[in-house]
Design a protein around this motif. Structure first.
Motif, PDB file in Angstrom:
ATOM      1  N   CYS A  40      -5.722   1.091   2.554  1.00  0.00           N
ATOM      2  CA  CYS A  40      -4.686   1.737   1.743  1.00  0.00           C
ATOM      3  C   CYS A  40      -4.331   0.898   0.523  1.00  0.00           C
ATOM      4  O   CYS A  40      -4.276   1.411  -0.599  1.00  0.00           O
ATOM      5  CB  CYS A  40      -3.429   1.979   2.581  1.00  0.00           C
ATOM      6  N   GLN A  66      -5.671   2.044  -3.204  1.00  0.00           N
ATOM      7  CA  GLN A  66      -4.615   2.468  -4.112  1.00  0.00           C
ATOM      8  C   GLN A  66      -4.552   1.569  -5.342  1.00  0.00           C
ATOM      9  O   GLN A  66      -4.445   2.057  -6.468  1.00  0.00           O
ATOM     10  CB  GLN A  66      -3.285   2.437  -3.371  1.00  0.00           C
ATOM     11  N   SER A  67      -4.641   0.262  -5.161  1.00  0.00           N
ATOM     12  CA  SER A  67      -4.599  -0.629  -6.327  1.00  0.00           C
ATOM     13  C   SER A  67      -5.867  -0.486  -7.166  1.00  0.00           C
ATOM     14  O   SER A  67      -5.817  -0.583  -8.393  1.00  0.00           O
ATOM     15  CB  SER A  67      -4.396  -2.078  -5.889  1.00  0.00           C
ATOM     16  N   SER A 113       0.576   5.406   0.339  1.00  0.00           N
ATOM     17  CA  SER A 113      -0.521   5.833   1.213  1.00  0.00           C
ATOM     18  C   SER A 113      -0.437   5.218   2.605  1.00  0.00           C
ATOM     19  O   SER A 113      -0.921   5.800   3.570  1.00  0.00           O
ATOM     20  CB  SER A 113      -1.875   5.503   0.578  1.00  0.00           C
ATOM     21  N   SER A 114       0.212   4.063   2.728  1.00  0.00           N
ATOM     22  CA  SER A 114       0.316   3.436   4.042  1.00  0.00           C
ATOM     23  C   SER A 114       1.312   4.147   4.953  1.00  0.00           C
ATOM     24  O   SER A 114       1.393   3.837   6.137  1.00  0.00           O
ATOM     25  CB  SER A 114       0.699   1.966   3.899  1.00  0.00           C
ATOM     26  N   LEU A 156      -7.513   2.307  -7.551  1.00  0.00           N
ATOM     27  CA  LEU A 156      -7.320   3.554  -8.287  1.00  0.00           C
ATOM     28  C   LEU A 156      -6.413   3.345  -9.496  1.00  0.00           C
ATOM     29  O   LEU A 156      -6.676   3.878 -10.575  1.00  0.00           O
ATOM     30  CB  LEU A 156      -6.736   4.626  -7.363  1.00  0.00           C
ATOM     31  N   GLY A 198       0.781  -1.227   0.000  1.00  0.00           N
ATOM     32  CA  GLY A 198       0.000   0.000   0.000  1.00  0.00           C
ATOM     33  C   GLY A 198       0.807   1.267   0.000  1.00  0.00           C
ATOM     34  O   GLY A 198       0.257   2.359   0.205  1.00  0.00           O
TER      35      GLY A 198
END
Length: 95
Positions: free
Chosen positions: A74, A78-79, A47-48, A81, A44
């Motif tokens: 996260c 994120q993935s 963002s993580s 997106l 992640g």
């Protein structure tokens, strides 16, 4: 790009399932297994990286499954997106 985005989402999904399985199976145990959560954090990134400031704000309540839930959000957000951007069709403006 589409293949890489779908592969990233697949890897994130597998890592999320693995981390939750380990965390739930060792919930009442005095043992810890940090590797699944660490791999989930790497999956992640970036963002993580918000995990540190959030834990600094609420150290007593943001541990265990709350951290796993945050890292899951996260990684999957994120993935997802990245997949959405990969499959988005860009249209050129006609001049």
């Amino acid at each position: 790009m589409k293949t890489a985005a779908v592969a990233y989402l697949g890897v994130a999904g597998v890592v999320v399932a693995w981390a939750w399985y380990i965390d739930l199976s060792l919930l009442g145990s005095p043992r810890e297994h940090l590797l699944p959560d660490l791999v989930l954090m790497i999956c992640g990134l970036p963002s993580s990286l918000l995990l540190g400031p959030i834990y600094g704000q609420w150290p007593g309540s943001f541990n265990g499954l709350a951290q796993t839930a945050f890292l899951t959000f996260c990684a999957l957000a994120q993935s997802g997106l990245v997949v959405a951007l990969a499959f988005r069709r860009f249209r050129r403006a006609k001049a």
